[in-house]
Design a protein around this motif. Structure first.
Motif, short mmCIF file in Angstrom:
data_model
loop_
_atom_site.label_atom_id
_atom_site.label_comp_id
_atom_site.label_asym_id
_atom_site.label_seq_id
_atom_site.Cartn_x
_atom_site.Cartn_y
_atom_site.Cartn_z
N UNK A 286 0.85 -1.17 0.00
CA UNK A 286 0.00 0.00 0.00
C UNK A 286 0.89 1.24 0.00
N UNK A 287 0.83 2.02 -1.04
CA UNK A 287 1.71 3.17 -1.18
C UNK A 287 1.41 4.31 -0.22
N UNK A 288 0.30 4.27 0.46
CA UNK A 288 -0.01 5.33 1.42
C UNK A 288 0.65 5.10 2.77
N UNK A 289 1.20 3.92 2.99
CA UNK A 289 1.83 3.59 4.27
C UNK A 289 3.28 4.08 4.24
N UNK A 290 3.54 5.13 5.00
CA UNK A 290 4.85 5.75 5.03
C UNK A 290 5.95 4.77 5.42
N UNK A 291 5.66 3.90 6.39
CA UNK A 291 6.64 2.93 6.88
C UNK A 291 7.09 1.94 5.80
N UNK A 292 6.30 1.80 4.75
CA UNK A 292 6.61 0.84 3.69
C UNK A 292 7.44 1.45 2.56
N UNK A 293 7.84 2.69 2.69
CA UNK A 293 8.50 3.40 1.59
C UNK A 293 9.74 2.69 1.06
N UNK A 294 10.62 2.23 1.96
CA UNK A 294 11.86 1.57 1.51
C UNK A 294 11.54 0.30 0.73
N UNK A 295 10.63 -0.51 1.27
CA UNK A 295 10.27 -1.76 0.60
C UNK A 295 9.55 -1.50 -0.72
N UNK A 296 8.74 -0.47 -0.75
CA UNK A 296 8.08 -0.10 -2.01
C UNK A 296 9.11 0.35 -3.04
N UNK A 297 10.10 1.10 -2.59
CA UNK A 297 11.18 1.53 -3.49
C UNK A 297 11.88 0.31 -4.07
N UNK A 298 12.10 -0.70 -3.23
CA UNK A 298 12.76 -1.92 -3.70
C UNK A 298 11.93 -2.61 -4.77
N UNK A 299 10.63 -2.67 -4.56
CA UNK A 299 9.73 -3.31 -5.54
C UNK A 299 9.79 -2.54 -6.86
#
Length: 102
Positions: free
Chosen positions: A1-14
């Motif tokens: 979920x791109x709205x979850x700030x805590x997931x930013x690093x993992x989203x960047x990796x994806x």
């Protein structure tokens, strides 16, 4: 979920893995400058990104290098505060006996 700030690093990796460099950079920028509140942690996270194989396609990218220019290893971050010789061993506890909390 791109709205979850805590997931930013993992989203960047994806995003980096599927080849969307612009979106990966956006998520890394958000991770470093919106999510990470402390400069020392930010510097270690930047170092992690520089070493992380999921970003290997971006490691030579000038924009990525600029974004992660403050990268420092955990040892170097600690060295900014004191050298290993300055660290003192804690004396043994000399208070009343401790009991377990149940």
């Amino acid at each position: 979920n791109e709205t979850v700030l805590e997931a930013s690093y993992n989203l960047a990796a994806v995003w980096a893995q599927i080849g969307d460099r612009a979106k990966a950079m956006e998520m890394l920028r958000r991770h470093f400058y919106q999510y990470e509140a402390y400069d020392t942690v930010r510097a270690m996270e930047m170092k992690e990104a520089r070493d992380d194989n999921v970003f290997v396609s971006m490691h030579r990218d000038p924009e990525f290098r600029d974004l992660t220019q403050l990268a420092r290893s955990a040892y170097l971050v600690g060295a900014e505060f004191c050298s290993p010789e300055d660290l003192l061993a804690q004396p043994p506890y000399d208070g009343p006996p401790m009991r377990a909390i149940r």
